[in-house]
Enzyme design. Structure first.
Site, short mmCIF file in Angstrom:
data_model
loop_
_atom_site.label_atom_id
_atom_site.label_comp_id
_atom_site.label_asym_id
_atom_site.label_seq_id
_atom_site.Cartn_x
_atom_site.Cartn_y
_atom_site.Cartn_z
N LYS A 52 0.10 6.02 -0.48
CA LYS A 52 0.83 4.97 0.25
C LYS A 52 1.49 4.02 -0.74
CE LYS A 52 -2.17 5.36 4.32
NZ LYS A 52 -3.33 4.87 5.09
N GLN A 96 -7.78 0.23 4.69
CA GLN A 96 -8.08 1.66 4.85
C GLN A 96 -9.47 1.84 5.47
OE1 GLN A 96 -5.84 4.02 4.36
NE2 GLN A 96 -7.16 5.75 4.81
N ASP A 119 -0.72 -1.09 10.72
CA ASP A 119 -1.48 0.04 11.27
C ASP A 119 -1.45 0.05 12.80
OD1 ASP A 119 -2.63 1.99 9.61
OD2 ASP A 119 -4.13 0.57 8.85
N1 GUN Z 1 -8.11 6.13 7.91
C1 GUN Z 1 -7.67 7.31 8.44
N2 GUN Z 1 -6.44 7.15 8.95
C2 GUN Z 1 -6.08 5.86 8.75
C3 GUN Z 1 -4.93 5.10 9.07
O1 GUN Z 1 -3.96 5.56 9.64
N3 GUN Z 1 -4.97 3.80 8.67
C4 GUN Z 1 -6.03 3.26 8.04
N4 GUN Z 1 -5.97 1.98 7.71
N5 GUN Z 1 -7.12 3.93 7.75
C5 GUN Z 1 -7.14 5.23 8.10
#
Ligand code: GUN
Length: 306
Positions: A52, A96, A119
């Site tokens: 990311k 995350q 998110d």
């Molecule tokens: N863990 C697994 N998928 C995601 C996501 O799309 N966003 C975040 N913040 N954590 C995750």
């Protein structure tokens, strides 16, 4: 032959659009910024978050990776989120998941300013999505809709079946499909006679986290399958159950000692009209949509049209 929906190519298209928008904003002195918070050392999370941050750099966004120790407390994390909420150079905050058990994830996600909730996990974002108001939509769900639209696949009036009801993928995808006028059914681990539902699907979204759960006998020929599953396979017998006869996959498996299978068995893809492969289907969209959300958040926060 089923049509392969190339997520990598669609994600590249979206990233090019984001890049162009970032360049336009730069002329106004605006540089969208993402703060990515990665706690501890979950290997998959480390890979995702680094990817990311790297994509931010490639597209000209500002990014900051914050890595609190595994032992961090809820209070320390709340203080961090409050600080990021107040920072003018940060438009998006990504925490995350999963978080260590001692951290109250729900409290934390609710502390993120909805304006910076890239998110789309905050209850305010969920409410906006549910009621059709502009806001920030969870990335994977938004990516699934982008794949359908950019591949010119119709949604309105289609029977859409979503297998999986997570807050991150299943539920928001169902709401978005409904907003696009699909007839939506949500199935889950307690659904009785799952095949009787999946066989009716014109659009089948599978996001339940079970390797190769959906098999050929469970789908209607010609269906569009969107497979959000990411399951690592290291066992040879398991590999053979999914990929026997796939020489290219076998070569990679022997090289790396593992491969990734989705929540859909390859024998179901063979019957589909179109499908997203794993890897290279929905996965790349998640990051592309995060970038798009960060730019969107930067514009919404400044009152610019989106
Ligand atoms: N863990 C697994 N998928 C995601 C996501 O799309 N966003 C975040 N913040 N954590 C995750």
């Amino acid at each position: 032959m089923a049509r392969v929906l190339d997520g990598t190519a669609i994600a590249a298209e979206i990233k090019a659009e984001v890049r162009a928008e970032v360049d336009r904003l730069a002329l106004q002195g605006i540089r969208p910024g993402l703060a990515a918070v990665l706690v501890g050392h979950v290997p998959a999370s480390e890979i995702y978050v680094r990817s990311k941050v790297k994509t931010c750099e490639a597209l000209g966004l500002f990014s900051e990776l914050i890595t609190p120790p595994e032992t961090v407390t809820t209070e320390e994390m709340l203080a961090l989120v409050h600080e990021l909420n107040a920072r003018q150079d940060i438009d998006g905050i990504l925490i995350q998941l999963p978080l260590p058990a001692q951290v109250q994830a729900k409290l934390l996600l609710e502390a993120v300013s909805p304006d910076k909730d890239v998110d789309g996990f905050h209850p305010v974002s969920v409410g906006r999505l549910q009621t059709g108001q502009p806001g920030l939509v969870p990335c994977t769900a938004a990516g699934i809709i982008e794949i359908l639209k950019r591949s010119q696949l119709p949604i309105a009036g289609q029977n859409a079946v979503v297998v999986g009801r997570s807050d991150i993928v299943g539920k928001p995808t169902a709401i978005l499909l409904l907003a696009e006028n699909a007839t939506v059914t949500v199935c889950h681990s307690r659904t009785r006679d799952l095949p009787s539902f999946t066989r009716r699907a014109d659009i089948l979204v599978v996001a339940i986290g079970k390797p190769a759960l959906v098999t050929a006998d469970m789908v209607k020929p010609g269906v569009t399958i969107l497979d959000a599953g990411i399951n690592r396979v290291t066992d040879r017998a398991e590999f053979d159950r999914y990929f026997a006869g796939d020489a290219r996959r076998e070569e990679l498996f022997l090289q790396k000692g593992s491969t990734i299978v989705g929540d859909v068995h390859p024998n179901a893809f063979a019957l589909a009209g179109a499908y997203t492969p794993v890897p290279g289907g929905i996965g790349p969209l998640t990051i592309a949509m995060l970038m798009a959300n960060t730019v969107r958040a930067a514009k919404l926060r400044r009152g610019l049209p989106v």
